[in-house]
Design a protein around this motif. Structure first.
Motif, PDB file in Angstrom:
ATOM      1  N   ARG A   1     -38.364 -41.917  65.344  1.00 18.29           N
ATOM      2  CA  ARG A   1     -37.076 -42.543  65.690  1.00 18.29           C
ATOM      3  C   ARG A   1     -35.928 -41.543  65.541  1.00 18.29           C
ATOM      4  NH1 ARG A   1     -35.724 -45.923  62.149  1.00 18.29           N
ATOM      5  NH2 ARG A   1     -37.515 -45.927  60.732  1.00 18.29           N
ATOM      6  N   LEU A   2     -35.987 -40.741  64.489  1.00 11.65           N
ATOM      7  CA  LEU A   2     -34.931 -39.746  64.296  1.00 11.65           C
ATOM      8  C   LEU A   2     -34.968 -38.675  65.388  1.00 11.65           C
ATOM      9  CD1 LEU A   2     -34.956 -39.224  60.412  1.00 11.65           C
ATOM     10  CD2 LEU A   2     -33.665 -40.857  61.772  1.00 11.65           C
ATOM     11  N   ARG A   3     -36.183 -38.301  65.804  1.00 15.57           N
ATOM     12  CA  ARG A   3     -36.303 -37.305  66.867  1.00 15.57           C
ATOM     13  C   ARG A   3     -35.702 -37.823  68.177  1.00 15.57           C
ATOM     14  NH1 ARG A   3     -40.004 -33.111  66.769  1.00 15.57           N
ATOM     15  NH2 ARG A   3     -39.022 -32.658  68.775  1.00 15.57           N
ATOM     16  N   VAL A   4     -35.987 -39.079  68.508  1.00 10.13           N
ATOM     17  CA  VAL A   4     -35.462 -39.659  69.746  1.00 10.13           C
ATOM     18  C   VAL A   4     -33.940 -39.785  69.671  1.00 10.13           C
ATOM     19  CG1 VAL A   4     -35.359 -41.796  71.087  1.00 10.13           C
ATOM     20  CG2 VAL A   4     -37.568 -40.827  70.460  1.00 10.13           C
ATOM     21  N   PHE A   5     -33.429 -40.248  68.526  1.00 12.50           N
ATOM     22  CA  PHE A   5     -31.976 -40.331  68.325  1.00 12.50           C
ATOM     23  C   PHE A   5     -31.336 -38.964  68.556  1.00 12.50           C
ATOM     24  CE2 PHE A   5     -28.258 -39.762  65.632  1.00 12.50           C
ATOM     25  CZ  PHE A   5     -27.506 -40.907  65.871  1.00 12.50           C
ATOM     26  N   GLY A   6     -31.924 -37.948  67.909  1.00 13.29           N
ATOM     27  CA  GLY A   6     -31.362 -36.603  68.029  1.00 13.29           C
ATOM     28  C   GLY A   6     -31.426 -36.057  69.442  1.00 13.29           C
ATOM     29  N   GLU A   7     -32.549 -36.287  70.123  1.00 12.62           N
ATOM     30  CA  GLU A   7     -32.722 -35.732  71.472  1.00 12.62           C
ATOM     31  C   GLU A   7     -31.755 -36.373  72.466  1.00 12.62           C
ATOM     32  OE1 GLU A   7     -34.333 -33.226  74.368  1.00 12.62           O
ATOM     33  OE2 GLU A   7     -34.502 -33.207  72.182  1.00 12.62           O
ATOM     34  N   ILE A   8     -31.593 -37.690  72.388  1.00 11.81           N
ATOM     35  CA  ILE A   8     -30.690 -38.375  73.335  1.00 11.81           C
ATOM     36  C   ILE A   8     -29.249 -37.934  73.110  1.00 11.81           C
ATOM     37  CG2 ILE A   8     -29.739 -40.619  73.992  1.00 11.81           C
ATOM     38  CD1 ILE A   8     -32.532 -41.797  73.582  1.00 11.81           C
ATOM     39  N   TRP A   9     -28.839 -37.856  71.832  1.00 15.23           N
ATOM     40  CA  TRP A   9     -27.469 -37.419  71.564  1.00 15.23           C
ATOM     41  C   TRP A   9     -27.262 -35.961  71.971  1.00 15.23           C
ATOM     42  CZ3 TRP A   9     -22.893 -39.429  70.702  1.00 15.23           C
ATOM     43  CH2 TRP A   9     -22.808 -40.779  70.323  1.00 15.23           C
ATOM     44  N   SER A  10     -28.227 -35.109  71.699  1.00 18.55           N
ATOM     45  CA  SER A  10     -28.072 -33.678  72.018  1.00 18.55           C
ATOM     46  C   SER A  10     -28.006 -33.436  73.516  1.00 18.55           C
ATOM     47  CB  SER A  10     -29.240 -32.889  71.426  1.00 18.55           C
ATOM     48  OG  SER A  10     -29.309 -33.042  70.035  1.00 18.55           O
ATOM     49  N   ALA A  11     -28.850 -34.134  74.266  1.00 19.44           N
ATOM     50  CA  ALA A  11     -28.998 -33.832  75.687  1.00 19.44           C
ATOM     51  C   ALA A  11     -28.038 -34.612  76.583  1.00 19.44           C
ATOM     52  CB  ALA A  11     -30.436 -34.120  76.118  1.00 19.44           C
ATOM     53  N   LEU A  12     -27.678 -35.856  76.186  1.00 18.57           N
ATOM     54  CA  LEU A  12     -26.932 -36.725  77.108  1.00 18.57           C
ATOM     55  C   LEU A  12     -25.562 -37.156  76.605  1.00 18.57           C
ATOM     56  CD1 LEU A  12     -29.846 -39.135  78.193  1.00 18.57           C
ATOM     57  CD2 LEU A  12     -29.109 -37.012  79.310  1.00 18.57           C
TER      58      LEU A  12
ATOM     59  N   GLU B   1     -32.039 -42.932  57.406  1.00 13.64           N
ATOM     60  CA  GLU B   1     -31.821 -42.830  58.851  1.00 13.64           C
ATOM     61  C   GLU B   1     -30.352 -42.608  59.179  1.00 13.64           C
ATOM     62  OE1 GLU B   1     -35.607 -45.225  58.352  1.00 13.64           O
ATOM     63  OE2 GLU B   1     -33.650 -45.130  57.384  1.00 13.64           O
ATOM     64  N   ILE B   2     -29.472 -43.350  58.496  1.00 15.78           N
ATOM     65  CA  ILE B   2     -28.036 -43.216  58.770  1.00 15.78           C
ATOM     66  C   ILE B   2     -27.533 -41.851  58.302  1.00 15.78           C
ATOM     67  CG2 ILE B   2     -25.758 -44.115  58.157  1.00 15.78           C
ATOM     68  CD1 ILE B   2     -27.079 -46.902  58.078  1.00 15.78           C
ATOM     69  N   GLN B   3     -28.028 -41.402  57.155  1.00 16.64           N
ATOM     70  CA  GLN B   3     -27.637 -40.064  56.675  1.00 16.64           C
ATOM     71  C   GLN B   3     -28.021 -38.995  57.694  1.00 16.64           C
ATOM     72  OE1 GLN B   3     -29.584 -39.836  52.869  1.00 16.64           O
ATOM     73  NE2 GLN B   3     -27.898 -40.818  51.786  1.00 16.64           N
ATOM     74  N   PHE B   4     -29.239 -39.101  58.242  1.00 16.08           N
ATOM     75  CA  PHE B   4     -29.652 -38.132  59.256  1.00 16.08           C
ATOM     76  C   PHE B   4     -28.743 -38.242  60.486  1.00 16.08           C
ATOM     77  CE2 PHE B   4     -31.792 -37.130  63.213  1.00 16.08           C
ATOM     78  CZ  PHE B   4     -32.274 -35.854  62.958  1.00 16.08           C
ATOM     79  N   GLY B   5     -28.445 -39.482  60.913  1.00 14.54           N
ATOM     80  CA  GLY B   5     -27.587 -39.675  62.081  1.00 14.54           C
ATOM     81  C   GLY B   5     -26.239 -39.009  61.904  1.00 14.54           C
ATOM     82  N   ARG B   6     -25.646 -39.191  60.720  1.00 15.94           N
ATOM     83  CA  ARG B   6     -24.344 -38.549  60.449  1.00 15.94           C
ATOM     84  C   ARG B   6     -24.461 -37.028  60.522  1.00 15.94           C
ATOM     85  NH1 ARG B   6     -23.430 -41.831  54.883  1.00 15.94           N
ATOM     86  NH2 ARG B   6     -22.925 -43.915  55.714  1.00 15.94           N
ATOM     87  N   LEU B   7     -25.511 -36.510  59.868  1.00 19.14           N
ATOM     88  CA  LEU B   7     -25.696 -35.046  59.857  1.00 19.14           C
ATOM     89  C   LEU B   7     -25.892 -34.506  61.269  1.00 19.14           C
ATOM     90  CD1 LEU B   7     -28.073 -34.676  56.764  1.00 19.14           C
ATOM     91  CD2 LEU B   7     -25.680 -33.939  56.906  1.00 19.14           C
ATOM     92  N   HIS B   8     -26.640 -35.247  62.079  1.00 16.10           N
ATOM     93  CA  HIS B   8     -26.897 -34.759  63.440  1.00 16.10           C
ATOM     94  C   HIS B   8     -25.596 -34.717  64.250  1.00 16.10           C
ATOM     95  CE1 HIS B   8     -29.367 -33.751  66.865  1.00 16.10           C
ATOM     96  NE2 HIS B   8     -28.712 -34.649  67.582  1.00 16.10           N
ATOM     97  N   LEU B   9     -24.764 -35.711  64.079  1.00 13.99           N
ATOM     98  CA  LEU B   9     -23.489 -35.719  64.806  1.00 13.99           C
ATOM     99  C   LEU B   9     -22.578 -34.598  64.307  1.00 13.99           C
ATOM    100  CD1 LEU B   9     -22.913 -39.578  64.864  1.00 13.99           C
ATOM    101  CD2 LEU B   9     -23.822 -38.152  66.695  1.00 13.99           C
ATOM    102  N   GLU B  10     -22.571 -34.362  62.974  1.00 16.61           N
ATOM    103  CA  GLU B  10     -21.797 -33.236  62.434  1.00 16.61           C
ATOM    104  C   GLU B  10     -22.323 -31.921  63.002  1.00 16.61           C
ATOM    105  OE1 GLU B  10     -19.144 -33.555  60.806  1.00 16.61           O
ATOM    106  OE2 GLU B  10     -19.238 -35.109  59.265  1.00 16.61           O
TER     107      GLU B  10
END
Length: 532
Positions: A270-281, A303-312
């Motif tokens: 789930r984290l990989r998909v979240f990261g890939e969609i945000w990074s690419a699109l 999960e939320i901590q990872f989401g925040r870090l990925h956006l940062e």
């Protein structure tokens, strides 16, 4: 006899279980074909009833395997082959048992009815509901996904509300409504896959699917959904995304967030998909900041901590991430590979330098986790692929070697290759000795290279090996020790240290003068004369 131990009723009732456990889809059709071939080739033998509901048998495949089949609960059947699911061997044994009472055609026809019934129902659904006319919207898609799921739930018996039926029933219905425009088609495919993934979680929450018990049966379908998402994203990257897609992309964060907020099962995926969609699109600063504000308001689950870090990360707020680095658990390391991969693909070596400098304590901590050796080794192996790419392009060998040393013994392979490629043979031999390699276990080509370039690197290992062989106190070990002594003599001559060799041999023969067999082997090898 077999028929006396296991009744026809038990065998026939098991057919219903196989029908549900192995739904008639393309994958299982191939499985059934393989099982039929094994049965028809008389590969099933030594079939023995263990009690009224279980039997054991052997199946001759590439190698013989042993099967124990439980007709009361076929999923509990076992096979000595590596498969963790019902395999062709278990199915072949069942076909053998079934054929004792009925013709096999009856079973295969009964099994195929399931697919025919499902196909007919899907066709009826499609005819009953024509595709929407007019403008496509994400809101319209989501309404359709939800209504289709409600319809699927109503028409599918609770006992059949499994991931297999969801994928080949519900998801197949969604795919038939795919738009024809190329860009829109790919966005739709992503959302249809996400909707199916979320539907799986709905079934888990309703108790229809057990996430622990059914994990291995869920895994291949989740992988297929991920492949669809990644494949669609890769194709979208080939387009210059038009502004016409903005209404779809602007509302996509809410859907992706819904998947992120699910708990426990398939967290990494789930984290990989979240990261890939945000990074690419979705990596526009405005959207990133808006989503970051939303996640800041939510409780800090992993999960939320990872989401925040990925956006940062996408906002390039690396210093914010580094400030929090001390609070990271070493378990986060494999989740960071997505970020390392993005920076490596962009050849952002300057940014990566800061990252690798800050990651050292985290990687060291990961090496100290209480995990099986193979689990730690697999993660570090992937990490060193990224690090090696950076080291080569940024010409930063010192950092690479520092990581190698700190992560031993898990990085033995990487450090060994590093030292050997730079002809640092003394250190290369030292780490091989450290992990217990003997001379015999080191390849002949490597020994030749070292003997030619740096024979002094081999001396300690040969001395140690000779001492250990002599301590074995048997003729064959003495013989092997003499052969090593001859090679050692050659190295000392090459290094022009015959005086050191002479003193060593005098001490060796004096120390072991009472070992008559050893002395005899030395004489045979002409390492000492007959009067010594």
């Amino acid at each position: 006899m077999l028929q006396e131990m296991i009744s026809k009723t038990v065998v026939m009732e098991a057919a219903e279980q196989f029908k549900h456990v192995l739904p008639c889809n393309d994958e299982n059709i191939q499985l059934m074909k393989k099982a039929l071939i094994l049965y028809r080739q008389d590969s099933v033998y030594r079939v023995k009833a263990l009690d009224g509901q279980t039997a054991s048998a052997y199946v001759q495949d590439v190698v013989p395997v042993k099967v124990t089949i439980d007709l009361s609960a076929v999923t509990k059947s076992s096979c000595s082959c590596p498969s963790k699911k019902i395999c062709r061997h278990v199915l072949a044994v069942y076909l053998y048992l079934y054929a004792q009472y009925e013709r096999l055609g009856t079973f295969t026809e009964y099994w195929k009815e399931q697919r025919q019934s499902l196909d007919r129902q899907l066709l009826v659904n499609q005819l009953r509901r024509k595709p929407d006319e007019g403008v496509q919207t994400l809101e319209g898609w989501v309404r359709f996904f939800k209504s289709e799921f409600s319809l699927w739930e109503q028409q599918t018996p609770k006992g059949q509300q499994t991931m297999q039926y969801l994928y080949y029933g519900y998801y197949s219905a969604l795919k038939k409504r795919t738009p024809t425009e190329p860009e829109l088609k790919k966005i739709y495919q992503i959302h249809a896959a996400l909707a199916t993934w979320l539907a799986m979680h709905t079934l888990i929450e309703k108790g229809r699917i057990d996430p622990e018990k059914d994990f291995y049966s869920l895994n291949p379908y989740v992988e297929q959904l991920m492949d669809t998402i990644y494949g669609s994203i890769d194709e979208l990257k080939t387009y210059a995304l038009s502004f016409a897609l903005d209404p779809f992309l602007e509302k996509t964060p809410g859907v992706v967030r819904e998947l992120l907020l699910k708990e426990d099962i398939f967290q990494y995926e789930r984290l990989r998909v979240f990261g890939e969609i945000w990074s690419a699109l979705l990596a526009r600063p405005k959207w990133l900041k808006e989503e970051l504000d939303v996640l800041q308001q939510l409780n800090g689950s992993p999960e939320i901590q990872f989401g925040r870090l990925h956006l940062e990360f996408l906002l390039k707020n690396d210093d914010v991430m580094f400030e929090q680095a001390d609070t990271f658990s070493p378990d986060i390391l494999p989740y960071m590979f997505q970020w390392l991969g993005i920076m490596t693909a962009k050849k952002d070596w300057k940014r990566l330098k800061k990252w690798y400098e800050h990651l050292e304590p985290l990687v060291e901590g990961f090496c100290k986790l209480d995990k099986p050796y193979r689990d730690i080794r697999d993660v570090l192996s992937e990490f060193f692929l990224f690090l090696g790419d950076y080291s080569k392009n940024a010409n930063d060998e010192h950092l690479y070697e520092r990581y190698c040393k700190k992560c031993l013994p898990y990085t033995f392979t990487e450090y060994s290759h590093f030292l050997y490629s730079r002809k640092r043979f003394i250190e290369w031999m030292e780490i091989h000795s450290l992990v217990g390699f003997t001379i015999a276990e080191i390849g002949q080509n490597a020994l030749k290279d070292i003997a030619a370039e740096a024979p002094e690197a081999l001396l300690p290992s040969y001395h140690r090996e000779i001492s250990e062989l002599i301590e074995q106190r048997n003729r064959s070990a003495y013989n092997e020790a003499v052969s090593y002594l001859k090679k050692l003599r050659t190295f000392y001559r090459k290094l022009k240290k015959q005086d050191v060799w002479k003193r060593y041999m005098e001490q060796l023969t004096a120390r072991h003068k009472r070992l008559r067999a050893f002395q005899e082997e030395l004489k045979k090898g002409k390492l000492i004369d007959g009067e010594s």
